[in-house]
Design a protein around this motif. Structure first.
Motif, short mmCIF file in Angstrom:
data_model
loop_
_atom_site.label_atom_id
_atom_site.label_comp_id
_atom_site.label_asym_id
_atom_site.label_seq_id
_atom_site.Cartn_x
_atom_site.Cartn_y
_atom_site.Cartn_z
N LYS A 211 -5.12 -14.66 6.86
CA LYS A 211 -5.19 -16.02 6.31
C LYS A 211 -6.29 -16.14 5.26
N GLU A 212 -7.42 -15.46 5.50
CA GLU A 212 -8.53 -15.49 4.54
C GLU A 212 -8.16 -14.79 3.24
N ILE A 213 -7.37 -13.72 3.36
CA ILE A 213 -6.94 -12.98 2.16
C ILE A 213 -6.13 -13.87 1.22
N GLN A 214 -5.40 -14.82 1.79
CA GLN A 214 -4.62 -15.74 0.97
C GLN A 214 -5.54 -16.53 0.03
N ARG A 215 -6.73 -16.84 0.53
CA ARG A 215 -7.68 -17.61 -0.28
C ARG A 215 -8.59 -16.71 -1.12
N LYS A 216 -8.84 -15.50 -0.58
CA LYS A 216 -9.75 -14.59 -1.26
C LYS A 216 -9.14 -13.18 -1.25
N PRO A 217 -8.29 -12.83 -2.22
CA PRO A 217 -7.55 -11.56 -2.24
C PRO A 217 -8.43 -10.31 -2.16
N SER B 115 1.42 2.84 11.95
CA SER B 115 0.74 2.79 10.66
C SER B 115 1.73 2.49 9.53
N LYS B 116 2.88 3.15 9.57
CA LYS B 116 3.89 2.93 8.53
C LYS B 116 4.42 1.50 8.56
N GLU B 117 4.60 0.95 9.75
CA GLU B 117 5.11 -0.41 9.87
C GLU B 117 4.12 -1.44 9.34
N LEU B 118 2.83 -1.25 9.65
CA LEU B 118 1.82 -2.18 9.15
C LEU B 118 1.74 -2.12 7.62
N GLU B 119 1.84 -0.91 7.08
CA GLU B 119 1.81 -0.74 5.63
C GLU B 119 3.03 -1.39 4.98
N GLU C 176 2.70 -5.25 5.14
CA GLU C 176 1.41 -5.83 4.75
C GLU C 176 1.56 -7.07 3.87
N LYS C 177 2.38 -6.98 2.85
CA LYS C 177 2.55 -8.11 1.94
C LYS C 177 3.10 -9.33 2.67
N ASP C 178 4.13 -9.12 3.50
CA ASP C 178 4.71 -10.23 4.25
C ASP C 178 3.70 -10.83 5.23
N ASP C 179 2.91 -9.95 5.88
CA ASP C 179 1.92 -10.43 6.84
C ASP C 179 0.89 -11.33 6.15
N ILE C 180 0.47 -10.93 4.95
CA ILE C 180 -0.52 -11.74 4.21
C ILE C 180 0.08 -13.09 3.84
N GLU C 181 1.32 -13.08 3.39
CA GLU C 181 1.97 -14.34 3.00
C GLU C 181 2.14 -15.29 4.18
N ARG C 182 2.41 -14.72 5.36
CA ARG C 182 2.65 -15.56 6.53
C ARG C 182 1.39 -15.80 7.36
N GLY C 183 0.40 -14.95 7.17
CA GLY C 183 -0.85 -15.11 7.92
C GLY C 183 -0.77 -14.67 9.36
#
Length: 371
Positions: A166-172, A244-248, A251-258
């Motif tokens: 969630k913080e990455i959404q505000r501070k990449p 590890s492969k799944e998190l990678e 990653e983009k979707d996780d950041i967008e959804r928080g």
């Protein structure tokens, strides 16, 4: 495994209670809302450090008190243990084993094991994955304290990672710190997945045979661990690599959804009868039989893993079972020390009229020798 002594102080509706048990079969009899289930809850608390009914420990303390105490004395093949659990409205819970305060709750695991069976257990096959994950976690933790430790660690790391997303959404620029939390999540999560796979595989072999016996061979019960981390075997290296492969990949979707979309917090235990999902297609009778099969399988699983049967806690379930299912329970009552609550002694099978102890429960007080 045998529970010899048991005492409560200011627990739920009990101001004080002291019991000594000398048989394998103990009844708590009385109307609803008198305190029968509170005794079962306190015994389960002594096994796991947690209530099976609430996550709010303040609810366990008597309204007229600021603290409560639960004490148990258990005998096992390897020796005896004295367990004390102190609850307070103002302090953290304290657990003492043989007079020494534990540093971690996980140190309690394995000193007193139990399998609890109550009408609420139908949630296992009626509700969502949370109930089935909880089922796996409670069972594995009792025989594997390391699992309990990793489970606690995983939940802490998961919370940190979700906050970071969630913080990455505000501070990449914070995205560069994500790999640190990924590695910790992978380490604890991979171990959890590995142990769950092993547990479910073991339970599958036991529960299938029990279920066949209850259903007179008409039904084939199948359970499997369904994980969001693709893996073909319970090999820790393979699980870690896949995690590890799944998190990678996500990653983009996780950041967008928080939120973290992959991991053991998303996993489930599939339960089928004759190839059909019990939750969706099972009848009420099939669901009851499935839960009974799983609970009896727990007993056998614990015995296979530890060499001792756990306590069996039956909270107002006998009246819910037909004679066939009652008879399956009777095969185990006698092997294990069993605690039964009931509103009516006539709900219990006549074949249970063996050596037993009976207590009548009324408004947080017990009277014995009522037979």
């Amino acid at each position: 495994m045998y529970l010899r002594e048991f005492s409560l102080k200011n627990f739920r509706n009990y101001n004080s209670l002291n019991l000594k048990f000398s048989s394998n079969l103990i009844y708590f009899i009385g109307p609803n809302a008198q305190g029968k289930t509170n005794i079962i809850e306190a015994i389960f608390l002594s096994c796991t450090g947690r209530s099976h009914r609430t996550s709010k420990e303040r609810e366990l303390i008597n309204w007229d008190s600021d603290e409560a105490l639960v004490r148990t004395s258990v005998e096992k093949q390897e020796g005896s243990s004295e367990i004390s659990i102190y609850l307070s409205r103002n302090e953290k819970k304290r657990v003492n084993i043989n007079g020494t305060q534990t540093k971690r709750l996980g140190e309690l695991m394995g000193h007193l094991n139990s399998v609890i069976f109550s009408p609420e257990d139908l949630k296992l096959v009626k509700e969502g994955p949370v109930e089935r994950r909880r089922f796996m976690d409670i069972e594995i933790s009792q025989i594997n304290p390391r699992y309990f430790y990793y489970l606690q660690q995983y939940n802490r790391v998961l919370n940190h990672r979700n906050n970071l997303l969630k913080e990455i959404q505000r501070k990449p620029s914070l995205r560069k710190t994500l790999p640190v939390w990924n590695e910790q999540l992978i380490k604890s999560g991979s171990y959890i997945i590995q142990q769950r796979i092993k547990f479910v595989n073991s339970l599958q072999n036991i529960s299938r045979e029990i279920h066949k016996e209850i259903s007179h061979g008409d039904e084939d019960l199948s359970i499997e661990y369904r994980t969001s981390i693709p893996t073909k075997a319970a090999e820790i290296g393979e699980i870690r690599e896949s995690f590890s492969k799944e998190l990678e990949k996500k990653e983009k979707d996780d950041i967008e959804r928080g939120v973290t979309s992959r991991g053991c917090h998303r996993d489930d235990m599939g339960i089928d009868i004759n190839g059909a999902d019990v939750r969706t297609f099972g009848s009420q009778g099939q669901k009851r039989t499935t839960v009974l099969s799983l609970k009896l399988s727990e007993l056998e699983f614990m015995y296979n893993e530890t060499g001792e049967f756990p306590l069996l806690l039956l909270d107002d379930v006998m009246s819910e079972l037909d004679p066939v299912r009652q008879q399956m329970l009777l095969k185990y009552i006698g092997k294990v020390q069993t605690f039964i609550t009931t509103t009516d002694i006539n709900h219990l099978p006549q074949s249970l009229d063996s050596d037993r102890e009976e207590y009548f429960v009324e408004k947080g007080s017990l009277s014995g020798d009522i037979s």
